[in-house]
Design an enzyme around this catalytic site. Structure first.
Site, short mmCIF file in Angstrom:
data_model
loop_
_atom_site.label_atom_id
_atom_site.label_comp_id
_atom_site.label_asym_id
_atom_site.label_seq_id
_atom_site.Cartn_x
_atom_site.Cartn_y
_atom_site.Cartn_z
N CYS A 1 -3.99 -11.93 6.05
CA CYS A 1 -4.78 -10.72 6.27
C CYS A 1 -5.28 -10.24 4.91
O CYS A 1 -4.48 -9.90 4.03
CB CYS A 1 -3.97 -9.62 6.95
SG CYS A 1 -4.86 -8.05 6.93
N HIS B 1 -4.47 -3.66 10.21
CA HIS B 1 -5.90 -3.54 9.90
C HIS B 1 -6.81 -3.77 11.10
O HIS B 1 -8.02 -3.58 11.01
CB HIS B 1 -6.28 -4.47 8.74
CG HIS B 1 -5.72 -3.97 7.43
ND1 HIS B 1 -4.46 -4.30 7.00
CD2 HIS B 1 -6.23 -3.12 6.52
CE1 HIS B 1 -4.23 -3.67 5.85
NE2 HIS B 1 -5.28 -2.95 5.55
N LYS C 1 -6.16 9.40 13.15
CA LYS C 1 -5.99 8.46 12.06
C LYS C 1 -7.18 8.59 11.11
O LYS C 1 -8.31 8.76 11.57
CB LYS C 1 -5.95 7.05 12.66
CG LYS C 1 -5.42 6.05 11.72
CD LYS C 1 -5.22 4.71 12.35
CE LYS C 1 -5.01 3.77 11.17
NZ LYS C 1 -5.11 2.43 11.36
#
Ligand code: MSP
Length: 666
Positions: free
Chosen positions: A126, A147, A302
């Site tokens: 990642c 992610h 978020k």
């Protein structure tokens, strides 16, 4: 005194600083200043993580050379920490030669220990995390759970580190150091991760160039996390032989030095597993503690660019004041846990705790010193019972706040300090200096004003790590110099008290002028925050419901009450600021609950068997605010917290989201 070396993570420069980065850096600054006030030698390091695929790609996307790009991005970080009054001693950038050379030296030590071998791997990577992922960690479609983007399949030649060899040594180390990782839950997580077995780790890359060349194999660059983690040692000039690098000798090699890494929960594994293993391999000492904090959401969501709520800290600090922002972040979020940044709540805490709490205490008392004693603070030679109680409250706050800061619980320390502020305000209510002034009772007035100023002096020291600017202003108003901690001299206000008698008060501008509804609206507009939806008119909805179909409802036992009867009960939203068990009771907790009033209320709740005190702190609960006060086991309860159920199914009634303390429940 034991040296104190504390670090923030070094931030990736692919983006500008946001409030999450600011939270880490402010917490680190607060802890450093606290250690300074205690007289300890300190060193505070922060910096930037400038290598790796993520940065290289971002630079290319923008059509820039990586070095030019990172040079440009370094400035906003340096400016942000300055604007937030975070006084780091060093700022390391991983592209600096001083870092590169020493990071290579650490790599070399790992090679010499026989822990590095050449191999080939094929795995999921990642780029957001700059980390390989285990198949079992991925979501469907090989998506990274953090992610939310698909990982890349990477196959390449690389050097490996024998991480697997260090599993048993790490477990032994964790056993011997039960506070190595905090909070406790995170420590357990790390231990079980290692206990499941560790795979060797790829520590070099050949498919891109933006990194530190591996010594003797320049076609490889060092894995960005290995490069980055070594910053904590390289910034001190290590690894080095004794005498070569004084900072390294004093703060790292010295076994007496307390080394603390502040990190977010997402990067704990790198710090608590990989970093100690690298250090063991390189024959270097390990840090004393890894403190993992939680993540912030913004107004309940978020933080992300796509939601348009990426929150840069500097404009916010400019709008509300640096110290207010620092205070709010440290008070609102339980260190170690996730928390929410809410503009509404910031204003509510500001008005309740800073304007009405601390600011008001100062404003209430200075005019009497000016009017009756020409501004000169009088000696307090014969303290009465109430003054002795106040001094005792200050002593208690000093011990508790000190303990909490040593345990890296800044929110708890602020609770303890604000207990003193509330106690001192209550002392003013009880001694009624305005009456003493009117009656010309100057002896009593001298006692009262000096007792308060002593308490304010103690607060100005304890709150200084959080709000250095405001605390120095407070000190100036009570005739004290700005706080200038010195190595070797503990200034924490345990005892003896700072001498205030004979000093002259200087009334200045209000420390924390109240933010009224108009100013709040202007502030929110300036910051681009949408105002909350206007509430529906209060009395219409319930009346209409009852009027619709009254005949279908069986009349309850005891008869109906009218809406007016119901409206007599003043239900309010309360924010629990602190909670502690009541001595000699296994049922009661003593809560301090913020109802948006000048002072928090003390409420006793019979919930101890269901809730640990710390589980209550930060909750938003429903409170009956106009219940007559009642005395229970020596404490007056100024309201009632509502709960539902009994037996195993029991819950305190609460609300979700960031509704301001004191809001009416209707
Ligand atoms: N470069 C690595 C760290 C290397 S340290 C040897 C890195 N950088 S980062 O910029 O992505 O993140 C830095 C820190 O910011 C992490 O500790 C992370 O937890 C923190 N935060 C990022 N977003 C956050 C929030 N929304 N809230 C709180 N902290 C957050 O990881």
């Amino acid at each position: 005194m034991k040296p104190f070396y504390i670090t923030t993570p070094i931030y990736y420069v692919n983006d500008r600083p946001h409030i999450g980065h600011a939270y880490s850096t402010i917490a680190t600054d607060v802890l450093t200043r606290f250690a300074k006030v205690r007289g300890r030698p300190t060193r505070f390091l922060t910096g930037l993580d400038e290598h790796g695929l993520k940065i290289e790609r971002r630079a290319r996307e923008l059509g820039k050379e990586p070095q030019a790009f990172v040079d440009e991005m370094a400035t906003p970080f340096q400016e942000a920490w300055k604007a937030l009054n975070c006084q780091h001693d060093d700022f390391i950038r991983t592209t600096e030669p001083r870092h590169k050379e020493r990071a290579q030296a650490i790599f070399q030590r790992m090679v010499e220990a026989g822990d590095v071998y050449e191999g080939e791997y094929e795995d999921w990577y990642c780029v957001g995390c700059e980390s390989f992922k285990l198949e079992r960690e991925l979501l469907e479609g090989n998506v990274c759970p953090d992610h939310k983007k698909p990982c890349e399949r990477i196959k390449e030649k690389s050097y490996f580190f024998r991480l697997s060899k260090y599993g048993p040594k790490l477990l032994e180390f964790y056993e011997a150091h039960p506070h190595f990782v905090a909070p406790q839950g995170r420590y357990n997580e790390v231990k079980s991760f290692v206990a499941e077995g560790l795979r060797d780790l790829s520590i070099s890359r050949t498919s891109f160039k933006w990194g530190i060349p591996v010594p003797g194999a320049p076609e490889h660059v060092m894995y960005v996390w290995l490069d980055a983690l070594t910053n904590y040692v390289t910034a001190l000039g290590g690894p080095a032989e004794p005498g070569e690098a004084p900072l390294y000798d004093r703060f790292w090699a010295n076994p007496e030095s307390q080394v603390v890494h502040i990190v977010g929960k997402d990067i704990l594994r790198f710090h608590a597993v990989y970093w100690p293993a690298f250090l063991m391999s390189a024959g270097l000492r390990l840090p004393s503690q890894i403190q993992a904090h939680g993540w912030l959401t913004i107004n309940g969501e978020k933080m992300s660019k796509s939601l348009g709520n990426f929150l840069p800290p500097v404009p916010l600090a400019e709008a509300v004041g640096v110290d207010v922002l620092r205070y709010y972040l440290m008070r609102e979020v339980g260190f170690g846990y996730d928390g929410d940044f809410s503009h509404k709540n910031l204003v509510a805490r500001y008005n309740g705790e800073l304007a009405n709490g601390l600011g008001n205490l100062l404003n209430r008392i200075l005019p009497f010193v000016e009017k009756h004693f020409g501004g000169v603070i009088q000696p307090l030679d014969e303290p009465g019972e109430l003054e002795i109680e106040l001094r005792e409250a200050a002593r208690k706050a000093a011990f508790e706040a000190n303990r909490h800061l040593e345990e890296v619980l800044p929110h708890r320390a602020l609770d303890a300090i604000w207990e003193l502020v509330a106690f001192a305000n209550r002392y003013v209510d009880r001694t009624e200096p305005w009456k003493l002034s009117k009656n010309g009772d100057e002896r009593a007035l001298a006692r009262c004003t000096t007792a308060i100023i002593e308490a304010l002096a103690a607060v100005s020291v304890m709150a200084w790590p959080f709000m250095p600017g405001k605390c120095d202003l407070l000190r100036a108003q009570i005739g004290l110099p700005p706080l200038e901690p010195e190595e070797g001299a503990c200034m924490w206000p345990f005892e003896p008290r700072e001498t205030v008698a004979g000093k002259k008060v200087v009334k200045g501008e209000a420390l924390f002028p109240r933010i009224d509804a108009k100013a709040e609206a202007a502030l929110l507009e300036k910051l681009g925050v949408k105002p909350a939806e206007p509430a529906a008119p209060k009395d219409e909805a319930p009346k209409a419901k009852l009027a619709d179909e009254p005949s279908k409802l069986a009349e309850p036992e005891g008869g109906y009450i009218t809406f007016d009867d119901f409206a007599k009960v003043d239900l309010r939203l309360g924010l629990v600021l602190s909670a502690e068990p009541v001595p000699k009771s296994d049922k009661l907790l003593r809560l301090k609950v913020d109802l948006g009033e000048a002072e928090p209320r003390q409420i006793l709740a019979g919930i101890r068997q269901r809730y640990a005190p710390e589980a209550m702190v930060g909750r938003r609960v429903v409170v009956v605010a106009n219940l007559a006060p009642r005395k229970l086991l020596g404490f007056t309860s100024q309201g009632m917290v509502l709960a539902v159920g009994d037996g195993d199914a029991f819950s305190v009634l609460g609300v979700e989201g960031e509704i301001a303390p004191g809001s009416r429940v209707s």
